[in-house]
Design a protein around this motif. Structure first.
Motif, PDB file in Angstrom:
ATOM      1  N   LEU A   1      12.785   3.360  17.350  1.00 42.96           N
ATOM      2  CA  LEU A   1      11.612   2.357  17.259  1.00 42.96           C
ATOM      3  C   LEU A   1      11.639   1.969  15.729  1.00 42.96           C
ATOM      4  O   LEU A   1      11.498   2.642  14.969  1.00 42.96           O
ATOM      5  CB  LEU A   1      10.130   3.169  17.616  1.00 42.96           C
ATOM      6  CG  LEU A   1       8.985   2.139  17.427  1.00 42.96           C
ATOM      7  CD1 LEU A   1       9.034   1.023  18.451  1.00 42.96           C
ATOM      8  CD2 LEU A   1       8.019   3.199  17.630  1.00 42.96           C
ATOM      9  N   ASN A   2      11.558   0.769  15.712  1.00 40.75           N
ATOM     10  CA  ASN A   2      11.309   0.085  14.387  1.00 40.75           C
ATOM     11  C   ASN A   2      12.256   0.383  13.558  1.00 40.75           C
ATOM     12  O   ASN A   2      12.144   0.543  12.102  1.00 40.75           O
ATOM     13  CB  ASN A   2      10.135   0.568  13.706  1.00 40.75           C
ATOM     14  CG  ASN A   2       8.889   0.067  14.357  1.00 40.75           C
ATOM     15  OD1 ASN A   2       9.030  -1.121  15.195  1.00 40.75           O
ATOM     16  ND2 ASN A   2       7.727   0.461  14.289  1.00 40.75           N
ATOM     17  N   VAL A   3      13.633   0.750  14.018  1.00 37.99           N
ATOM     18  CA  VAL A   3      14.808   0.945  13.160  1.00 37.99           C
ATOM     19  C   VAL A   3      15.700  -0.471  13.251  1.00 37.99           C
ATOM     20  O   VAL A   3      16.240  -0.602  14.520  1.00 37.99           O
ATOM     21  CB  VAL A   3      15.407   2.280  13.193  1.00 37.99           C
ATOM     22  CG1 VAL A   3      16.618   2.245  12.434  1.00 37.99           C
ATOM     23  CG2 VAL A   3      14.526   3.293  12.963  1.00 37.99           C
ATOM     24  N   LEU A   4      16.046  -1.083  12.123  1.00 32.87           N
ATOM     25  CA  LEU A   4      17.027  -2.214  12.298  1.00 32.87           C
ATOM     26  C   LEU A   4      18.334  -1.961  11.211  1.00 32.87           C
ATOM     27  O   LEU A   4      17.952  -1.450  10.284  1.00 32.87           O
ATOM     28  CB  LEU A   4      16.339  -3.476  11.825  1.00 32.87           C
ATOM     29  CG  LEU A   4      17.170  -4.743  11.577  1.00 32.87           C
ATOM     30  CD1 LEU A   4      17.685  -5.378  12.849  1.00 32.87           C
ATOM     31  CD2 LEU A   4      16.344  -5.709  10.767  1.00 32.87           C
ATOM     32  N   THR A   5      19.406  -2.209  11.980  1.00 33.50           N
ATOM     33  CA  THR A   5      20.757  -2.099  10.953  1.00 33.50           C
ATOM     34  C   THR A   5      21.153  -3.645  10.738  1.00 33.50           C
ATOM     35  O   THR A   5      21.358  -4.439  11.734  1.00 33.50           O
ATOM     36  CB  THR A   5      21.654  -1.398  11.749  1.00 33.50           C
ATOM     37  OG1 THR A   5      21.090  -0.313  11.923  1.00 33.50           O
ATOM     38  CG2 THR A   5      22.939  -1.286  10.759  1.00 33.50           C
ATOM     39  N   VAL A   6      21.386  -3.947   9.408  1.00 29.60           N
ATOM     40  CA  VAL A   6      22.173  -5.067   8.897  1.00 29.60           C
ATOM     41  C   VAL A   6      23.448  -4.670   8.720  1.00 29.60           C
ATOM     42  O   VAL A   6      23.646  -3.803   7.951  1.00 29.60           O
ATOM     43  CB  VAL A   6      21.168  -5.930   7.902  1.00 29.60           C
ATOM     44  CG1 VAL A   6      20.083  -6.318   8.442  1.00 29.60           C
ATOM     45  CG2 VAL A   6      21.105  -4.982   6.736  1.00 29.60           C
ATOM     46  N   ASP A   7      24.378  -5.549   8.789  1.00 30.83           N
ATOM     47  CA  ASP A   7      25.681  -5.106   8.393  1.00 30.83           C
ATOM     48  C   ASP A   7      26.103  -5.882   7.222  1.00 30.83           C
ATOM     49  O   ASP A   7      26.139  -6.953   6.821  1.00 30.83           O
ATOM     50  CB  ASP A   7      26.734  -5.871   9.595  1.00 30.83           C
ATOM     51  CG  ASP A   7      27.884  -5.081   9.670  1.00 30.83           C
ATOM     52  OD1 ASP A   7      28.395  -4.494   8.564  1.00 30.83           O
ATOM     53  OD2 ASP A   7      28.711  -5.044  10.792  1.00 30.83           O
ATOM     54  N   ALA A   8      26.736  -4.886   6.100  1.00 27.91           N
ATOM     55  CA  ALA A   8      27.291  -5.377   5.009  1.00 27.91           C
ATOM     56  C   ALA A   8      28.819  -5.767   4.987  1.00 27.91           C
ATOM     57  O   ALA A   8      29.366  -6.082   4.021  1.00 27.91           O
ATOM     58  CB  ALA A   8      27.041  -4.330   3.688  1.00 27.91           C
ATOM     59  N   ASP A   9      29.439  -5.616   6.264  1.00 26.33           N
ATOM     60  CA  ASP A   9      30.759  -5.639   6.372  1.00 26.33           C
ATOM     61  C   ASP A   9      31.211  -6.982   5.969  1.00 26.33           C
ATOM     62  O   ASP A   9      30.571  -8.223   6.286  1.00 26.33           O
ATOM     63  CB  ASP A   9      31.465  -5.550   8.073  1.00 26.33           C
ATOM     64  CG  ASP A   9      32.605  -5.518   8.098  1.00 26.33           C
ATOM     65  OD1 ASP A   9      33.402  -5.074   7.172  1.00 26.33           O
ATOM     66  OD2 ASP A   9      33.294  -5.896   9.036  1.00 26.33           O
ATOM     67  N   GLY A  10      32.359  -7.317   5.305  1.00 30.13           N
ATOM     68  CA  GLY A  10      32.966  -8.605   4.653  1.00 30.13           C
ATOM     69  C   GLY A  10      32.164  -8.915   3.548  1.00 30.13           C
ATOM     70  O   GLY A  10      32.220 -10.133   3.087  1.00 30.13           O
ATOM     71  N   ARG A  11      31.258  -8.462   2.963  1.00 28.85           N
ATOM     72  CA  ARG A  11      30.523  -8.902   1.897  1.00 28.85           C
ATOM     73  C   ARG A  11      30.818  -8.267   0.480  1.00 28.85           C
ATOM     74  O   ARG A  11      30.196  -8.373  -0.466  1.00 28.85           O
ATOM     75  CB  ARG A  11      28.971  -8.667   2.153  1.00 28.85           C
ATOM     76  CG  ARG A  11      28.250  -9.231   3.523  1.00 28.85           C
ATOM     77  CD  ARG A  11      27.110  -9.623   3.463  1.00 28.85           C
ATOM     78  NE  ARG A  11      26.545  -9.845   4.731  1.00 28.85           N
ATOM     79  CZ  ARG A  11      25.436 -10.454   5.106  1.00 28.85           C
ATOM     80  NH1 ARG A  11      24.456 -10.398   4.163  1.00 28.85           N
ATOM     81  NH2 ARG A  11      25.230 -10.840   6.219  1.00 28.85           N
ATOM     82  N   THR A  12      31.807  -7.173   0.534  1.00 32.19           N
ATOM     83  CA  THR A  12      32.125  -6.482  -0.592  1.00 32.19           C
ATOM     84  C   THR A  12      33.553  -6.810  -0.990  1.00 32.19           C
ATOM     85  O   THR A  12      34.407  -6.960  -0.194  1.00 32.19           O
ATOM     86  CB  THR A  12      32.093  -4.928  -0.641  1.00 32.19           C
ATOM     87  OG1 THR A  12      32.953  -4.565   0.753  1.00 32.19           O
ATOM     88  CG2 THR A  12      30.675  -4.507  -0.466  1.00 32.19           C
ATOM     89  N   PRO A  13      34.083  -7.294  -2.249  1.00 32.47           N
ATOM     90  CA  PRO A  13      35.472  -7.326  -2.584  1.00 32.47           C
ATOM     91  C   PRO A  13      36.478  -6.250  -2.065  1.00 32.47           C
ATOM     92  O   PRO A  13      35.634  -5.148  -2.243  1.00 32.47           O
ATOM     93  CB  PRO A  13      35.245  -7.853  -4.106  1.00 32.47           C
ATOM     94  CG  PRO A  13      33.878  -7.914  -4.501  1.00 32.47           C
ATOM     95  CD  PRO A  13      33.181  -7.128  -3.275  1.00 32.47           C
ATOM     96  N   SER A  14      37.451  -6.604  -1.840  1.00 31.32           N
ATOM     97  CA  SER A  14      38.313  -5.437  -1.482  1.00 31.32           C
ATOM     98  C   SER A  14      38.251  -4.325  -2.718  1.00 31.32           C
ATOM     99  O   SER A  14      38.867  -3.253  -2.355  1.00 31.32           O
ATOM    100  CB  SER A  14      39.574  -6.083  -1.062  1.00 31.32           C
ATOM    101  OG  SER A  14      40.310  -6.940  -1.933  1.00 31.32           O
ATOM    102  N   ARG A  15      38.436  -4.853  -3.850  1.00 30.80           N
ATOM    103  CA  ARG A  15      38.719  -4.037  -5.000  1.00 30.80           C
ATOM    104  C   ARG A  15      37.612  -3.027  -5.190  1.00 30.80           C
ATOM    105  O   ARG A  15      37.845  -2.199  -6.095  1.00 30.80           O
ATOM    106  CB  ARG A  15      39.043  -4.973  -6.079  1.00 30.80           C
ATOM    107  CG  ARG A  15      38.065  -5.521  -6.425  1.00 30.80           C
ATOM    108  CD  ARG A  15      38.591  -6.449  -8.022  1.00 30.80           C
ATOM    109  NE  ARG A  15      37.329  -7.251  -8.430  1.00 30.80           N
ATOM    110  CZ  ARG A  15      37.064  -8.176  -7.999  1.00 30.80           C
ATOM    111  NH1 ARG A  15      37.700  -8.920  -7.014  1.00 30.80           N
ATOM    112  NH2 ARG A  15      36.077  -9.073  -8.549  1.00 30.80           N
ATOM    113  N   THR A  16      36.619  -3.072  -4.860  1.00 27.87           N
ATOM    114  CA  THR A  16      35.334  -2.619  -5.113  1.00 27.87           C
ATOM    115  C   THR A  16      34.441  -2.084  -3.859  1.00 27.87           C
ATOM    116  O   THR A  16      34.252  -2.607  -2.881  1.00 27.87           O
ATOM    117  CB  THR A  16      34.494  -3.034  -6.283  1.00 27.87           C
ATOM    118  OG1 THR A  16      33.357  -2.238  -6.550  1.00 27.87           O
ATOM    119  CG2 THR A  16      34.044  -4.407  -5.787  1.00 27.87           C
TER     120      THR A  16
END
Length: 211
Positions: free
Chosen positions: A175-190
């Protein structure tokens, strides 16, 4: 007893970090979190001229000392980690901190963690259970059983088991837990987000609280 003393440029210094119990004194835990709330002097305005900090760090900010049960000042470098959470807002009256008003309300916990749990398979496989336990513990300790949690699903990790941790984060069903996705938002080198990526992720996370 906790005694605070303000110092220019570094906000508030903890001078007394000892819990008194009669003639006995109990040290704080290894990790201690303090919420800093109030007005501008709690936020710290020393050393700021025309909205620019002068860069001077007082000597008092370089160490933490405490007043012990023998009425002597002593070094407190062994008291463990201290986390300060700045929440002060300048120019506010005490009525603005009353229950039910915006400054009082704890709206949500933003949780972005898990990279270190991708190194070993056993850690990755237990992540889902540990995450649910963390949420339950925080809600129970704060007496807020419906407290919102905004989770961020990893985009990368320190080990080969990112997929297992991501699956636990994306499939959590509480209940009241949401997940947002960071996939694709970080440069491959870091593993770290760029400023632009943080802004976009912030927009996504805010939707879970203010929708």
């Amino acid at each position: 007893m906790l005694v605070l003393s303000s110092a220019a440029s570094c906000g508030w210094i903890f001078l007394e970090l000892l819990v008194s119990d009669g003639d006995r004194s109990r040290p704080l835990q290894d990790k201690n979190i303090f919420i800093l709330a109030g007005q501008s002097n709690m936020a710290g305005r020393g050393g700021v001229v025309n909205e620019v900090w002068d860069g001077i760090i007082p000597a008092e900010c370089a160490s933490i000392i405490r007043f012990n049960s023998h009425r002597k000042w002593m070094d407190s470098s062994n008291i463990g980690v201290i986390g300060l959470v700045p929440c002060a807002v300048g120019g506010t009256s005490i009525s603005e901190w009353s229950r039910g008003v915006p400054l009082y309300n704890l709206r949500a916990v933003l949780w972005y963690q898990g990279e270190s749990d991708t190194v070993y398979q056993k850690d990755a496989e237990s992540y889902g259970h540990n995450l649910k336990q963390l949420i339950s513990n925080v809600r129970e300790d704060l007496h807020l059983p419906r407290l919102h949690f905004i989770l961020v699903a990893l985009a990368s990790g320190e080990g080969p088991f990112v997929g297992i941790v991501r699956k636990a984060q994306l499939e959590i069903d509480l209940l009241n837990v949401l997940t947002v996705d960071a996939d694709g938002r970080t440069p491959s080198r870091t593993r770290h987000l760029t400023t632009e990526a943080q802004v976009r992720l912030g927009h996504d996370a805010s939707g879970g609280v203010f929708r």
